[in-house]
Enzyme design. Structure first.
Site, PDB file in Angstrom:
ATOM      1  N   GLY A 112       0.839  -1.199   0.000  1.00 23.71           N
ATOM      2  CA  GLY A 112       0.000   0.000   0.000  1.00 23.71           C
ATOM      3  C   GLY A 112       0.871   1.245   0.000  1.00 23.71           C
ATOM      4  N   GLY A 113       0.291   2.328   0.477  1.00 26.88           N
ATOM      5  CA  GLY A 113       1.024   3.602   0.508  1.00 26.88           C
ATOM      6  C   GLY A 113       2.297   3.519   1.318  1.00 26.88           C
ATOM      7  N   GLY A 116      24.718  11.888 -29.617  1.00 26.74           N
ATOM      8  CA  GLY A 116      24.302  12.606 -28.411  1.00 26.74           C
ATOM      9  C   GLY A 116      24.794  11.918 -27.150  1.00 26.74           C
ATOM     10  N   ALA A 117      24.939  10.598 -27.236  1.00 24.04           N
ATOM     11  CA  ALA A 117      25.385   9.856 -26.050  1.00 24.04           C
ATOM     12  C   ALA A 117      26.810  10.265 -25.653  1.00 24.04           C
ATOM     13  CB  ALA A 117      25.306   8.364 -26.321  1.00 24.04           C
TER      14      ALA A 117
END
Ligand code: HXC
Length: 514
Positions: A169-170, A404-405
């Protein structure tokens, strides 16, 4: 007085028993340690100082008024690991299933506040049924108070979460906000909604293990940074992890005496790169041979294996290592590896840990899955992380640094302090064949023997650009180094950079592409 002392001793003994012998036995039968046993293994012997041992819940609902156990299901306090102060809380599953009440969340908050005031890491050992259902919103409020503190402590003190049982859960969001999550195989799980809810809502048949076990989180979701076979191993490795980290963001990482000579040459590295540029090699061999005593603690080792991250030491001082891994997806950057490395770079930057980057990257991973999955946004995370980072940055390009890498991987243009390349480095917009196919397309199409011309043009392009010298001529590389001298050159660089001072412009915070 004697009676008072005896009463206190009795209360202490009761508190130490947690949920009692039967529940302790049940915990052991599941192959789990109790909260107190975990703390004993984790901390230096005899160093634990427990706080709030007598805290009790204040709930009267559903018969809870008649059930009180001292400590209320969380063991909290401080002690030392390798003689350095740490704060630790452990949910005690033997007491009300380790569930979180208004009272025991306050214990945790008090501990976190003290850790912040005194600048020491917080370690959370999680083994809990979650929010104590009988308390309702009081418990949720307690969780919220912890979340707020997790966020305020982020980047100030290291926060480490061990998941040793249920975490659902949370409740998962407190560990999720911390720096590292360690899980045990078989006995721990983390999910926002469990198998029953999943079945009802999406009709999928899942188990706790398949939805949120250690294996799935350390290989597929990336939620967990480490998975270990049992609690003992986990706690031992947690001690090891802390040995690399400073206590807070104003502290220097610890320096550990080493017998490994800083000038050690590794001649085998001169032969690591295969002659065939398409042939992979194991980047871990390089890391292993460069760090002190071959001691590298890999983080997220099972997840996004095309990039390697982790901690090592160079002449005793901690470094964070980021390295493309050519044997997995040719070392391409994809969504998962970008996110993995970006978070690690930011962790190192928060805590003043220099970053050594080994580059062999053919580019970003092509494909519809990547594009539609948001490689633009996620790749930008790594770019952003390197660009904003102000700790010493040393980069070694071993082979490919394409497109770009090249820029992303701690290049000179992103304020790399020392950028080295091995003679085998190829720094270009793309590989020679792909480049030739584009720039000589019309020539090749018209040629009598297109394949022969393509080969000739590829060789010509490779001769011109598939080397480190063009980048070195522009000063984008500070030097071309022999692979065998990598360790020594990095150590010298780190020593030169140890007093590095650089500030980013004032801002409330940047807006990293999340
Ligand atoms: C109160 C709880 C409890 C809970 C377990 N117990 N979970 N009591 N609130 N949430 C109690 C049980 O009644 C039992 O008490 C003891 O803890 C041990 O639990 P068992 O069920 O006997 O153990 P086991 O069979 O191992 O199962 C463990 C479990 C299961 C899988 C955790 O108890 C379970 O599913 N609990 C509910 C989990 C849950 O839904 N929690 C809420 C999640 S949402 P006795 O006295 O009988 O021994 C959440 C929100 C947080 O946590 C939000 C934060 C923002």
């Amino acid at each position: 007085m004697q009676k008072i002392i005896e009463k206190f001793e009795r209360l202490r003994a009761e508190a130490r028993l947690g949920g009692g012998p039967d529940r302790i036995e049940a915990q052991h039968a599941r192959g789990k340690l109790t909260a107190r046993e975990c703390i004993e293994v984790l901390l230096d012997e005899g160093s634990f100082e427990e706080l709030d041992m007598f805290v009790q819940h204040r709930c009267d609902e559903f018969g809870m008024g008649k059930k009180h156990i001292a400590g209320d299901g969380v063991v909290a306090g401080y002690g030392t690991i390798n003689r350095r102060k740490v704060f630790v809380f452990a949910q005690d599953f033997t007491v009300f299933g380790g569930t979180m009440s208004e009272s025991n969340t306050q214990k945790i908050c008090k501990l976190m506040d003290m850790a912040m005031r005194t600048g020491a890491p917080v370690i959370g050992l999680n083994d809990s049924g979650g929010a104590r259902i009988q308390e309702g919103v009081a418990s949720l409020g307690g969780y919220g108070d912890i979340f707020q503190r997790n966020v305020m402590a982020s980047g100030v003190i290291p926060q480490i979460s061990a998941i040793l049982g249920p975490c659902a859960g949370g409740a998962v969001y407190s560990p999720a906000l911390t720096d590292f999550i360690m899980m045990v195989e078989e006995n721990s799980y983390m999910f926002v909604t469990g198998p029953d809810v999943v079945k009802t809502v999406t009709h999928e048949d899942e188990t706790a293990e398949s939805l949120g076990g250690a294996r799935i989180h350390s290989t597929k979701s990336g939620v967990a940074h480490f998975a270990f076979p049992n609690g003992m191993v986990l706690l031992t490795q947690l001690r090891r992890l802390l040995s690399f980290l400073p206590s807070n963001n104003r502290d220097k990482p610890p320096v550990v005496m080493t017998s490994d000579p800083p000038e050690r040459q590794e001649h085998s590295l001169d032969y690591l790169i295969p002659d065939d540029p398409q042939k992979p090699y194991d980047m871990k061999e390089l890391i292993d041979k460069v760090v002190d005593s071959h001691d590298f603690m890999e983080v997220h080792g099972g997840y996004a294996k095309n990039i390697i991250i982790g901690f090592g030491r160079m002449d005793g001082a901690t470094v964070g290592i980021v390295a493309n891994q050519p044997i997995v997806l040719a070392g391409c950057l994809d969504i998962d590896s970008s996110i993995k490395a970006a978070r690690f770079v930011r962790f190192c930057d928060c805590f003043g840990i220099p970053i050594v980057t080994f580059v062999d990257v053919p580019g970003f991973m092509p494909g519809k899955t990547q594009e539609l999955g948001g490689i633009i946004r996620h790749g930008a995370k790594l770019l952003y992380a390197y660009a904003e980072c102000t700790v010493p940055k040393i980069t070694v390009i071993t082979r490919k640094a394409y497109g770009g890498a090249y820029d992303v991987m701690s290049s000179k243009h992103l304020r790399g302090d020392l950028n080295f390349a091995w003679p085998s480095a190829e720094i270009a917009v793309m590989g020679a064949k792909g480049a030739s196919e584009i720039i000589f397309r019309s020539e090749i199409n018209k040629a009598a023997d297109p394949q022969a011309l393509l080969k000739a043009k590829t060789d010509e392009y490779a001769e011109r650009f598939a080397n480190p010298f063009v980048a070195a001529q522009r000063g984008f590389l500070d030097d071309i180094i022999m692979p065998s001298s990598t360790r020594w050159r990095i150590i010298r660089g780190l020593k030169m950079l140890s007093d590095k001072q650089i500030d980013n412009p004032w801002k409330k915070h940047g807006n990293i592409p999340l």
